[in-house]
Design a protein around this motif. Structure first.
Motif, PDB file in Angstrom:
ATOM      1  N   MET A  77       0.848  -1.165   0.000  1.00  0.00           N
ATOM      2  CA  MET A  77       0.147  -0.037  -0.109  1.00  0.00           C
ATOM      3  C   MET A  77       0.882   1.400   0.063  1.00  0.00           C
ATOM      4  N   SER A  78       1.864   1.187   0.764  1.00  0.00           N
ATOM      5  CA  SER A  78       2.910   2.381   0.910  1.00  0.00           C
ATOM      6  C   SER A  78       3.490   2.658  -0.471  1.00  0.00           C
ATOM      7  N   LEU A  79       4.049   1.520  -1.067  1.00  0.00           N
ATOM      8  CA  LEU A  79       4.562   1.637  -2.280  1.00  0.00           C
ATOM      9  C   LEU A  79       3.732   2.274  -3.337  1.00  0.00           C
ATOM     10  N   GLN A  80       2.563   1.785  -3.404  1.00  0.00           N
ATOM     11  CA  GLN A  80       1.501   2.380  -4.400  1.00  0.00           C
ATOM     12  C   GLN A  80       1.050   3.974  -3.888  1.00  0.00           C
ATOM     13  N   LYS A  81       1.187   4.320  -2.881  1.00  0.00           N
ATOM     14  CA  LYS A  81       1.015   5.592  -2.599  1.00  0.00           C
ATOM     15  C   LYS A  81       2.357   6.512  -2.704  1.00  0.00           C
ATOM     16  N   GLN A  82       3.239   5.791  -3.280  1.00  0.00           N
ATOM     17  CA  GLN A  82       4.312   6.497  -3.467  1.00  0.00           C
ATOM     18  C   GLN A  82       5.084   6.974  -2.244  1.00  0.00           C
ATOM     19  N   ASP A  83       5.078   6.306  -1.057  1.00  0.00           N
ATOM     20  CA  ASP A  83       5.686   6.549   0.034  1.00  0.00           C
ATOM     21  C   ASP A  83       6.861   5.532   0.244  1.00  0.00           C
ATOM     22  N   TYR A  84       7.617   5.700  -0.626  1.00  0.00           N
ATOM     23  CA  TYR A  84       8.791   4.688  -0.540  1.00  0.00           C
ATOM     24  C   TYR A  84       9.495   4.254   0.322  1.00  0.00           C
ATOM     25  N   LYS A  85       9.984   5.312   1.155  1.00  0.00           N
ATOM     26  CA  LYS A  85      10.698   5.271   2.398  1.00  0.00           C
ATOM     27  C   LYS A  85       9.949   4.351   3.573  1.00  0.00           C
ATOM     28  N   SER A  86       8.511   4.624   3.815  1.00  0.00           N
ATOM     29  CA  SER A  86       7.873   3.600   4.453  1.00  0.00           C
ATOM     30  C   SER A  86       7.630   2.382   3.975  1.00  0.00           C
ATOM     31  N   ALA A  87       7.609   2.312   2.476  1.00  0.00           N
ATOM     32  CA  ALA A  87       7.231   1.143   2.034  1.00  0.00           C
ATOM     33  C   ALA A  87       8.563   0.026   2.079  1.00  0.00           C
ATOM     34  N   GLY A  88       9.831   0.272   2.110  1.00  0.00           N
ATOM     35  CA  GLY A  88      11.006   0.109   2.216  1.00  0.00           C
ATOM     36  C   GLY A  88      10.975  -0.445   3.703  1.00  0.00           C
ATOM     37  N   VAL A  89      10.811   0.077   4.527  1.00  0.00           N
ATOM     38  CA  VAL A  89      10.884  -0.154   6.007  1.00  0.00           C
ATOM     39  C   VAL A  89       9.802  -1.305   6.200  1.00  0.00           C
ATOM     40  N   GLN A  90       8.710  -1.237   5.607  1.00  0.00           N
ATOM     41  CA  GLN A  90       7.695  -2.479   5.844  1.00  0.00           C
ATOM     42  C   GLN A  90       7.844  -3.780   5.172  1.00  0.00           C
ATOM     43  N   LEU A  91       8.453  -3.603   4.131  1.00  0.00           N
ATOM     44  CA  LEU A  91       8.609  -4.689   3.023  1.00  0.00           C
ATOM     45  C   LEU A  91      10.060  -5.438   4.093  1.00  0.00           C
ATOM     46  N   LYS A  92      11.082  -4.539   4.410  1.00  0.00           N
ATOM     47  CA  LYS A  92      12.156  -5.147   4.998  1.00  0.00           C
ATOM     48  C   LYS A  92      11.782  -5.836   6.336  1.00  0.00           C
ATOM     49  N   TRP A  93      10.776  -5.264   7.032  1.00  0.00           N
ATOM     50  CA  TRP A  93      10.146  -5.963   8.086  1.00  0.00           C
ATOM     51  C   TRP A  93       9.770  -7.393   7.987  1.00  0.00           C
ATOM     52  N   VAL A  94       9.192  -7.703   7.048  1.00  0.00           N
ATOM     53  CA  VAL A  94       8.927  -8.975   6.464  1.00  0.00           C
ATOM     54  C   VAL A  94      10.160  -9.799   6.049  1.00  0.00           C
ATOM     55  N   LEU A  95      11.143  -9.391   5.363  1.00  0.00           N
ATOM     56  CA  LEU A  95      12.177 -10.016   5.017  1.00  0.00           C
ATOM     57  C   LEU A  95      13.031 -10.270   6.291  1.00  0.00           C
ATOM     58  N   ASP A  96      13.028  -9.517   7.301  1.00  0.00           N
ATOM     59  CA  ASP A  96      14.032  -9.613   8.466  1.00  0.00           C
ATOM     60  C   ASP A  96      13.346 -10.687   9.392  1.00  0.00           C
ATOM     61  N   ARG A  97      12.035 -10.629   9.343  1.00  0.00           N
ATOM     62  CA  ARG A  97      11.268 -11.357  10.518  1.00  0.00           C
ATOM     63  C   ARG A  97      10.868 -12.636   9.958  1.00  0.00           C
ATOM     64  N   TYR A  98      10.399 -12.647   8.721  1.00  0.00           N
ATOM     65  CA  TYR A  98       9.708 -13.799   8.001  1.00  0.00           C
ATOM     66  C   TYR A  98      10.397 -14.444   6.919  1.00  0.00           C
ATOM     67  N   PRO A  99      11.781 -14.605   6.726  1.00  0.00           N
ATOM     68  CA  PRO A  99      12.639 -14.749   5.507  1.00  0.00           C
ATOM     69  C   PRO A  99      11.950 -15.838   4.854  1.00  0.00           C
ATOM     70  N   LYS A 100      11.316 -16.917   5.540  1.00  0.00           N
ATOM     71  CA  LYS A 100      10.879 -18.315   4.820  1.00  0.00           C
ATOM     72  C   LYS A 100       9.419 -18.266   4.420  1.00  0.00           C
ATOM     73  N   SER A 101       8.751 -17.075   4.575  1.00  0.00           N
ATOM     74  CA  SER A 101       7.419 -17.081   4.518  1.00  0.00           C
ATOM     75  C   SER A 101       7.119 -16.997   2.782  1.00  0.00           C
ATOM     76  N   ASN A 102       6.059 -17.617   2.556  1.00  0.00           N
ATOM     77  CA  ASN A 102       5.735 -17.580   0.832  1.00  0.00           C
ATOM     78  C   ASN A 102       5.681 -16.138   0.371  1.00  0.00           C
ATOM     79  N   VAL A 103       5.596 -15.159   1.301  1.00  0.00           N
ATOM     80  CA  VAL A 103       5.513 -13.825   0.574  1.00  0.00           C
ATOM     81  C   VAL A 103       6.857 -13.178   0.560  1.00  0.00           C
ATOM     82  N   ALA A 104       7.771 -13.861   1.160  1.00  0.00           N
ATOM     83  CA  ALA A 104       9.088 -13.173   1.141  1.00  0.00           C
ATOM     84  C   ALA A 104       9.560 -12.589   0.025  1.00  0.00           C
ATOM     85  N   PRO A 105       9.780 -13.707  -1.145  1.00  0.00           N
ATOM     86  CA  PRO A 105      10.326 -13.270  -2.518  1.00  0.00           C
ATOM     87  C   PRO A 105       9.515 -12.331  -3.178  1.00  0.00           C
TER      88      PRO A 105
END
Length: 150
Positions: A77-105
């Motif tokens: 949602m943040s990415l689509q709203k062009q809030d790229y900094k927030s998008a990066g933080v939120q997506l990195k959160w997924v990668l850091d905490r759930y790197p094996k999840s199906n949505v990680a790639p």
């Protein structure tokens, strides 16, 4: 029968901190069901405060898949709203905490896009995409970035 997602304390805590959850009985005849094309339960829709849809997924998931899907939805949602900094933080959160999840790639893919869009650094984009090829080689997202040279 498997574990139901919402009774999990970690999920309840996460949802209560980040969302305003709304549960609608599918037999209620609610106009919301039609508005958001909820044809299967559960239908999880990520909306902004104006009711604009940005992400959705269907079906029950265990907590270790449900939480990263929700967090990915916030990042997308943040990415689509062009809030790229927030998008990066939120997506990195997924990668850091759930790197094996199906949505990680997919999170890794869009993380690269958010990094690129934030500062127009092509190397950040390519490095994020190379990481997909390395960490998630069997994913559809690795195929989408297969043109990127190692």
């Amino acid at each position: 029968m498997g574990t139901v997602t919402y009774p999990d304390a970690i999920v309840v805590d996460y949802v209560s901190k980040k969302f305003i959850p709304l549960q609608i009985n599918v037999q209620s005849g609610s106009d919301i069901l039609n508005k958001y094309r909820a044809f299967w339960t559960p239908t999880i829709v990520i909306l902004d405060s104006l009711g604009t849809e940005y992400y959705r997924f269907y079906g029950f998931l265990p907590p270790d898949e449900f939480i990263p899907q929700l967090q990915f939805g916030l990042g997308f949602m943040s990415l689509q709203k062009q809030d790229y900094k927030s998008a990066g933080v939120q997506l990195k959160w997924v990668l850091d905490r759930y790197p094996k999840s199906n949505v990680a790639p997919e999170a890794q893919y869009w993380f690269g896009v958010s990094e690129y869009k934030a500062v127009h650094n092509v190397d950040a984009l390519l490095n994020a995409w190379k990481k997909i090829k390395k960490d998630y080689p069997g994913s559809i997202w690795a195929k989408k970035v297969s043109f990127v040279k190692d």
